[in-house]
Design a protein around this motif. Structure first.
Motif, mmCIF file in Angstrom:
data_model
loop_
_atom_site.group_PDB
_atom_site.id
_atom_site.type_symbol
_atom_site.label_atom_id
_atom_site.label_comp_id
_atom_site.label_asym_id
_atom_site.label_seq_id
_atom_site.Cartn_x
_atom_site.Cartn_y
_atom_site.Cartn_z
ATOM 1 N N TYR A 1 -4.691 5.541 -6.607
ATOM 2 C CA TYR A 1 -4.623 5.300 -4.908
ATOM 3 C C TYR A 1 -4.973 6.671 -4.569
ATOM 4 O O TYR A 1 -3.810 7.414 -4.464
ATOM 5 C CB TYR A 1 -3.543 4.577 -4.720
ATOM 6 C CG TYR A 1 -3.894 3.778 -3.222
ATOM 7 C CD1 TYR A 1 -4.225 4.305 -2.011
ATOM 8 C CD2 TYR A 1 -3.309 2.426 -3.174
ATOM 9 C CE1 TYR A 1 -4.561 3.700 -1.134
ATOM 10 C CE2 TYR A 1 -3.517 1.612 -1.943
ATOM 11 C CZ TYR A 1 -4.117 2.379 -1.168
ATOM 12 O OH TYR A 1 -4.384 1.600 0.175
ATOM 13 N N ASN B 1 -8.103 2.840 -2.494
ATOM 14 C CA ASN B 1 -7.521 2.084 -3.339
ATOM 15 C C ASN B 1 -8.363 1.810 -4.849
ATOM 16 O O ASN B 1 -9.304 0.757 -4.686
ATOM 17 C CB ASN B 1 -7.118 0.757 -2.581
ATOM 18 C CG ASN B 1 -6.227 -0.083 -3.795
ATOM 19 O OD1 ASN B 1 -6.020 0.265 -4.847
ATOM 20 N ND2 ASN B 1 -5.602 -1.065 -2.974
ATOM 21 N N HIS C 1 0.928 -1.179 -0.013
ATOM 22 C CA HIS C 1 0.012 -0.086 0.065
ATOM 23 C C HIS C 1 0.750 1.279 -0.003
ATOM 24 O O HIS C 1 0.522 2.149 -0.673
ATOM 25 C CB HIS C 1 -0.923 -0.077 1.131
ATOM 26 C CG HIS C 1 -1.859 -1.054 1.011
ATOM 27 N ND1 HIS C 1 -3.011 -0.848 0.446
ATOM 28 C CD2 HIS C 1 -1.988 -2.380 1.700
ATOM 29 C CE1 HIS C 1 -3.921 -2.097 0.637
ATOM 30 N NE2 HIS C 1 -3.203 -2.930 1.240
#
Lengths: 190, 807
Positions: free
Chosen positions: B526, B531, B476
């Motif tokens: 993102y 996301n 992430h």
């Protein structure tokens, strides 16, 4: 998505319990009874995208809560591209994950050796890092033959990989370029 | 793909050529079949009658390596019969642009050829410009120097009889294919092409695709639903790994790798040609924003305006020199490369002329092989013909996780970035690749911190904080960094974007160091909304053509069909009312994310000054039928493969591509028109295996289904050679030999090239000695040559000369 699947089971289950013949034209009671005993019962469900070709089919991975290994992988009915379908390779994804032929520990082959030997991750990474530094520093080119500044090493090359995730690709290329590589290639070239 | 998988269903005619989608991209056929069910036609053109051919409405055979002759004949057919979409050709392509007097074509050579260097001086191929520097155009397409007339003249030679003599395709089959495909030039009709390595792996690979692009431009098929030029990519993330630039010539987002011709950042930022046409968006003029944001992503706070944002730390290529796969292994073979990472790859089997690659590996000091399974690369030192005692290469073999054991995104052929999650824990001591890369980076950086070293700045200044709080690789964190952050409060229009927030779209990236973005085309993937790649909405867009705009995320800016403003007429209304992509309604575009917000052109003579030409990624804003930037000429021309069965090229005086790279070492031998190797060979895949087979050969189900290396040959050739179905035979080329099981089949038929009969045979490329354990099933790439496309340098593994001999 998981909810939707469960809802499907609940709805068809309720229908089967309420009337002997469901909309599918057959008695689902035995199927439901069997479903309760499926190996995937209680498994952790995650979605994935197939790792073979680039159609990008969705699949659902059922992982055992007991041993953390894959019980089943099947097509994801709510994936808008494949709608649950998979090809022969996609259908064998669980076998890929659970293959006994997989590498499970780092190995090393010394110059001239006839065998692999098992090594620790720490030793392997420490040793590779030393090789990278030694080769890079010895083979570093600050200026090319024409005297132009190039700040690179042509003594190390890398190939790979379209099998990495985007985020892995990004940090991999950043790392390679930070140590000065120009021989950076992968599957897309061939 | 300019379009995407689901969009195939919107097509009226689908041409599958240079691909065998039914076997290699099986799920794509779901949408091909849907198109057929809606009345569409499927055409399969292939040397072999494949399972795709079995599903097709029309099948035509052609000899491997002759696609340009085939497609050139189609260009001629479209022009001769006036089947092109005139409105589109005039309005949206360069067909009317006038080409400079320096351009010429004679005896198979374009003007500017240097035989000594085997290269062209491309400055001969420029466009004529007016006093403002804008290309001159003849909207009547009559000027003899306009692109359209030059195109017409170029393909005048591609008559059905000559094309047939080259390709081996019967003339009636050519006519049938041309007629069916050219029907998509009609308004409201869409034709699409599905191609794969059958087009790219040639010395004329790029020009194969250019020839089809020209056809798509002539027929008005770019930007429309069910149209486009669609590469069926072969690995789950080969699109993403290309976008992230694991290639020598680019850095993320298709920016050129820094090279000696741009010694300073300023040189680099000024490198893109300008357009003086106020109606040309010339999107690449924004490159400085993307480059500076990328440098900020690489080096973080260490990149400042004063130090050119770290540009001096980037390795520079020698301008004009290639560091591609073929060059890399040639250098390794000469011993100049000492250390080597083979990461999720198997070059001992996957590379053309794989025997040379294996020899080259023995000259390395060290190799790091990261994979799921032991493979022919990691174990090359104990492979056929190797004596381990003589191989001094140290090999580190590191176990990686299977994709389902890790989290992150991959990008499919349709540019859809899709997130996947970790299910099982890593098996044994295997690790996610991201963890291995992160740990290795940490170790190397520690060494430089501790010991110093040569030019340590880039190593130490690289931003490298991609670990989670548990010390593991955090996808992430990286995904957000690839998307990009505001590094300062940035005012865009009336809005102030706060420092530390995610950049919503690449339109907000800055060239002054106030934004960072690891890859501008992924900017928007993102954001503060989350996301985007993880989205799962089942809702289609209002045009109901299968865009599913909130399922996953597509680059760029979630646009599902690229060049979609070419799908409308000059007033912004869809040229296909049923399967429309975008339309101008109430002063804005609706439907797919348009290629820019600008209003419709209105008309061509006095276009709306607020409008922009639709092909925004080209300098002048038009689709390029004339391609002056390529190394092998502005128009595709038929040349024979490096190894071919004919003494001369029937189309022109050059047998092979005059600019394709050829290596002269002992390991690079080739043999053309050599009686020892009389048959055309080609390679392909089967459904049950993938790539070199490394992720399928160790699996029992798939190995049971496709257990052996085989050669497919026609009944006619089998009779000639007295080879029986199932018999073990040997395939040989001038570079090596491989044992195969003969499959005698009706799928191949001999080709008639005038009076000459040519046989073609085919091989899967999935095998290697390591699996199965018998060690007898080897890679066909031991036979393929060291040459490739002069633009991309993709090796020519689809057409080479072999013999088949009994064992």
């Amino acid at each position: 998505m998981n909810l939707t699947r469960r809802q499907f089971v609940q709805v068809t289950g309720a229908a089967a319990a309420g009337v002997a013949f469901s909309g599918l034209g057959s008695d689902l009671t035995p199927v439901m009874a069997h479903a309760k005993e499926l190996k995937t019962k209680g498994a952790k469900e995650t979605t994935t995208i197939c790792c073979y070709c680039a159609v990008g089919c969705g699949a659902i991975v059922s992982t055992s809560q007991k041993d953390g290994r894959v019980i089943n992988i099947e097509g994801d009915p709510n994936h808008v591209i494949n709608r649950g379908a998979l090809c022969s390779k996609g259908s064998s994804l669980s076998q890929l994950a659970e293959s006994k032929n997989r590498l499970t520990q780092p190995m090393y082959r010394a110059p001239g050796a006839k065998e692999w030997k098992t090594v620790t991750w720490d030793w392997a990474l420490d040793t590779i890092a030393k090789r990278v530094k030694t080769t890079r520093d010895a083979g570093f080119t600050a200026k090319n033959g024409k005297g132009e500044t190039v700040n690179r090493t042509e003594a190390i090359a890398s190939v790979g990989s379209a099998a990495l995730d985007n985020e892995e690709c990004w940090i991999y290329q950043a790392f390679l370029r930070s140590i000065g590589l120009v021989y950076i290639e992968h599957q897309a070239r061939i | 793909m300019t379009n995407h998988w689901i969009d195939l269903k919107n097509s009226d005619v689908i041409l599958i050529m240079g691909s065998n989608a039914a076997e290699n991209h099986p799920i794509s056929m779901k949408y091909v079949t849907e198109a057929q069910n809606r009345g569409g036609k499927l055409i399969s053109v292939d040397p072999r009658f494949t399972r795709t051919s079995a599903k097709a409405d029309i099948y035509a055979p052609l000899r491997s390596g002759t696609d340009i002759a085939f497609l050139g004949g189609m260009i001629k057919y479209i022009i001769d019969n006036k089947l092109y979409d005139e409105e589109y050709v005039v309005g949206y392509t360069d067909a009317g642009m006038l080409v400079g007097e320096g351009f010429d074509f004679k005896d198979g050579l374009f003007s500017g050829y240097d035989a000594g260097k085997r290269s062209y001086d491309k400055s001969k191929w420029t466009l004529q410009v007016d006093a403002n520097g804008v290309p001159k155009r003849d909207l009547t397409l009559q000027d003899k120097r306009c692109v359209f007339q030059l195109l017409k003249a170029h393909y005048e030679r591609y008559t059905p009889s000559l094309v047939s003599k080259i390709t081996g395709t019967p003339e009636k089959d050519l006519a049938e294919v041309y007629k069916a495909y050219a029907s998509t030039g009609a308004k409201g009709k869409a034709g699409t092409i599905m191609y794969a390595m059958g087009w790219t792996q040639h010395t004329v690979g790029v020009q194969n695709i250019r020839a089809m692009s020209i056809i798509q431009c002539l027929l008005g098929n770019m930007g429309v639903a069910g149209g486009g030029v669609n590469a069926l990519r072969g690995e789950s993330n080969v699109q993403g790994s290309t976008d992230q630039a694991l290639l020598f010539h680019i850095i993320p987002g298709y920016l050129a790798s820094p090279a000696t011709n741009w010694p300073k950042l300023d040189d680099y930022l000024k490198r893109r040609p300008k357009s003086t046409d106020p109606l040309s968006a010339n999107w690449w003029q924004n490159e400085p924003k993307y480059m500076v944001s990328l440098l900020k992503a690489y080096f973080g706070d260490a990149a400042t305006k004063e130090n050119e944002f770290g540009y001096p730390w980037m390795p520079k290529l020698d301008a004009g020199k290639s560091y591609s796969w073929l060059d890399l292994f040639d250098e390794m073979h000469q011993g100049s490369i000492k250390g080597f990472f083979a990461w999720g790859m198997n070059p001992a089997c996957s590379g053309s002329n794989a025997g040379k690659n294996r020899e080259a590996m023995a000259k390395l000091e060290w190799m790091v092989n990261v994979n799921l399974f032991d493979n022919e690369t990691g174990s090359f030192w104990r492979g056929p013909g190797m004596n381990p005692a003589n191989v001094k290469t140290e090999v580190f073999m590191l176990p990686a996780c299977v994709s389902v054991e890790k989290e992150g995104s991959i990008t499919n052929s349709g540019r859809w970035m899709q997130w996947r999650y970790a299910g099982p824990k890593p098996m044994g001591q295997s690790r996610p690749d991201g963890d291995i890369i992160l740990a290795l980076g940490n170790k190397v950086r520690e060494l430089y911190k501790k010991e110093g070293g040569v030019f340590p700045e880039p190593v130490l200044n690289l931003k490298w904080d991609y670990a989670s709080s548990h010390g593991e690789f955090d996808p992430h964190k990286v995904a957000k960094w690839i998307n990009g952050y505001f590094l300062d409060d940035v005012k865009v229009g009336d809005t102030v974007y706060k420092k530390g927030t995610l950049v919503p779209s690449f339109a907000f990236l800055q060239a002054d160091g106030t934004t960072a973005s690891g890859n501008w085309i992924y900017c928007g993937s993102y954001t503060d909304k989350g996301n985007m790649a993880a989205r799962r909405s089942q809702q289609d867009a209002p045009n109901n053509i299968g865009l599913y705009p909130e399922f996953a995320w597509a680059w760029p800016v979630n646009r599902r069909i690229i060049y979609n403003r070419a799908s409308v007429d000059l007033n912004g209304q869809p040229r296909d009312a049923k399967d429309w992509v975008v339309k101008w309604e109430g002063g804005k575009w609706v439907g797919d994310v348009p290629d820019g917000p600008w209003p419709p052109l209105g008309n061509l003579q006095t276009p709306n000054s607020a409008a922009r030409w639709p092909f925004i990624m080209t300098r002048h804003g038009f689709a390029q039928i004339f391609g002056p930037g390529l190394n092998d000429g502005p128009f595709p021309e038929h040349y024979e493969p490096l190894e071919c069965p004919v003494e001369k090229n029937y189309m022109n005086a050059q047998r092979m591509s005059p600019v394709a790279p050829v290596w002269g070492g002992k390991a690079d031998s080739f043999a053309t028109c050599d009686p020892r190797f009389p048959y055309v060979g080609t390679s392909y895949r089967v459904s049950e295996h993938w790539q070199t087979g490394l992720m399928t050969r160790p699996q029992p189900w798939l190995m049971e289904a496709q257990p052996q290396m085989f050669v497919e040959l026609s009944e006619e050739l089998a009779t000639l050679k007295q080879i029986k179905n199932g018999q073990r035979v040997k395939a040989v080329s001038s570079r090596g030999s491989v044992e195969c099981t003969a499959i005698v089949t009706k799928r191949f038929k001999p080709f008639k090239l005038g009076d000459l009969v040519v046989h073609e045979v085919g091989f899967p490329w999935h095998y290697g000695w390591r699996w199965p354990e018998s060690g007898k099933e080897e890679s066909i790439n031991l036979l393929t040559p060291s040459t490739g496309d002069p633009n991309t340098r993709i090796p020519e593994t689809k057409a080479f000369m072999v013999n088949i001999v009994k064992i």
